[in-house]
Design a protein around this motif. Structure first.
Motif, PDB file in Angstrom:
ATOM      1  N   PHE A  55      11.969   5.291   4.706  1.00  0.00           N
ATOM      2  CA  PHE A  55      11.019   5.655   3.644  1.00  0.00           C
ATOM      3  C   PHE A  55      10.561   4.434   2.849  1.00  0.00           C
ATOM      4  N   SER A  56      11.392   3.383   2.814  1.00  0.00           N
ATOM      5  CA  SER A  56      11.007   2.170   2.074  1.00  0.00           C
ATOM      6  C   SER A  56       9.759   1.516   2.665  1.00  0.00           C
ATOM      7  N   THR A  57       9.473   1.791   3.951  1.00  0.00           N
ATOM      8  CA  THR A  57       8.258   1.229   4.559  1.00  0.00           C
ATOM      9  C   THR A  57       6.996   1.860   3.990  1.00  0.00           C
ATOM     10  N   CYS A  58       7.157   2.986   3.255  1.00  0.00           N
ATOM     11  CA  CYS A  58       6.002   3.691   2.690  1.00  0.00           C
ATOM     12  C   CYS A  58       5.774   3.372   1.216  1.00  0.00           C
ATOM     13  N   ILE A  59       6.735   2.700   0.577  1.00  0.00           N
ATOM     14  CA  ILE A  59       6.671   2.531  -0.880  1.00  0.00           C
ATOM     15  C   ILE A  59       5.431   1.758  -1.310  1.00  0.00           C
ATOM     16  N   ALA A  60       5.110   0.667  -0.596  1.00  0.00           N
ATOM     17  CA  ALA A  60       3.936  -0.132  -0.963  1.00  0.00           C
ATOM     18  C   ALA A  60       2.667   0.714  -0.889  1.00  0.00           C
ATOM     19  N   HIS A  61       2.543   1.509   0.178  1.00  0.00           N
ATOM     20  CA  HIS A  61       1.346   2.340   0.322  1.00  0.00           C
ATOM     21  C   HIS A  61       1.266   3.397  -0.764  1.00  0.00           C
ATOM     22  N   ASP A  70      -1.326   6.038   9.580  1.00  0.00           N
ATOM     23  CA  ASP A  70      -0.579   4.981  10.267  1.00  0.00           C
ATOM     24  C   ASP A  70       0.916   5.106   9.980  1.00  0.00           C
ATOM     25  N   ARG A  71       1.279   5.340   8.713  1.00  0.00           N
ATOM     26  CA  ARG A  71       2.697   5.516   8.355  1.00  0.00           C
ATOM     27  C   ARG A  71       3.263   6.776   9.021  1.00  0.00           C
TER      28      ARG A  71
END
Length: 310
Positions: free
Chosen positions: A236-242, A119-120
């Protein structure tokens, strides 16, 4: 004696010398379990009631929350019963059922983490096609495939143990039933069980880990093509939680595997602690990670707290 060959029960592991501390250990485990239930139920409730979160990434997050609730509930209450009421024995059938749930739910969680990585990748590398590729219907199908994959790969594990004779110690090295732990107590050739268990792990968790790494290599290449550092960090910050959730799942899994493979001479405390970390740490951390990293979830939680205080 047939009861020796087919044990009616196994003995859950306790930490030698710390029997007097079982009550306080149970308090700690119970607190973590309450955090797990509260956090994951909050995620399910917030995503359900917040229309802006009705998107594939948050449906996958709901799947993770449901898996963590099921995994912790299939193990922790039994451990608490052991610590508080000294019920160390678990029946052979209940042990195999618990083993099935632990390994199957872990496999489903691994598949969902892979789906979240995809998804990412689609959202960052093919943003214009993201809504068309990952629809809500596709998300539901991915969830069903994850369940089917987990069941098909890990149902054989307890079935392979059913015909084996157990004629030595019945004491497990954890406070719950894991395949390798139970298999090591058998006094017969366990090669088919060893080979199948290793194959299942490699084809599910191992393959998923490789594909997740590959997706992030592609994401990193796409991010580095952006001109400005501010844009790179924002994307890239949208991927940090994952990434944090992936690490919370795979690091305890690898640690537990290493303890099983090379830690036969380690103290029982190490085995029991690693087992509890594997079961509870991801379940506690996942809702916290997404709560911290997702503004919509943060806002909804604060609204709920404000309404409750009023």
């Amino acid at each position: 004696n047939r009861s020796d060959l087919s044990p009616s029960s196994f003995i859950l592991a306790s930490i030698p010398g710390l029997e007097a501390a079982h009550f306080w250990m149970a308090i700690l485990l119970c607190s973590m379990y309450i955090l797990t239930v509260t956090g994951n139920c909050a995620v399910l409730f917030i995503v359900k009631t917040e229309p802006s979160l009705h998107a594939p990434m948050y449906f996958f997050l709901c799947m993770l929350a449901a898996i963590d609730l099921a995994l912790s509930t299939s193990t922790v209450p039994r451990v608490l019963s052991f610590y508080w009421f000294n019920t160390r024995e678990i029946s052979f059938g209940a042990c195999l059922v618990q083993m099935f749930f632990i390994h199957t739910l872990s496999a489903i969680e691994s598949t969902v983490l892979l789906a979240m990585a995809v998804d990412r990748y689609v959202a960052i590398c093919h943003p214009l096609r993201h809504a068309a590729i990952l629809t809500n219907a596709v998300t539901v199908k991915i969830g069903l495939v994850a369940m089917a994959r987990g069941v098909l790969f890990f149902l054989p594990l307890p079935l392979l143990l059913l015909p084996l004779p157990f004629c030595s110690s019945r004491v497990l090295s954890h406070s719950f039933c894991l395949h390798q732990d139970v298999m090591n107590l058998a006094c017969a050739n366990t090669t088919p069980s060893v080979v199948y268990g290793l194959t299942a792990i490699l084809l599910v968790m191992g393959l998923d880990a490789i594909l997740i790494c590959l997706s992030y290599i592609l994401i990193l290449k796409a991010v580095l093509r952006l001109a400005l550092w501010k844009e790179r960090l924002k994307v890239f910050s949208t991927c940090i939680a994952h990434i944090c959730v992936v690490l919370a799942f795979y690091v305890p899994l690898i640690g537990l595997s290493v303890v099983h493979r090379f830690g036969k001479d380690l103290a029982p405390l190490v085995h029991i602690t690693m087992g509890n970390i594997y079961i509870l740490v991801p379940a506690v951390l996942n809702p916290i990670i997404y709560g911290v990293r997702t503004k919509q979830i943060q806002r909804r939680i604060l609204n709920l707290i404000h309404i409750y205080n009023d």
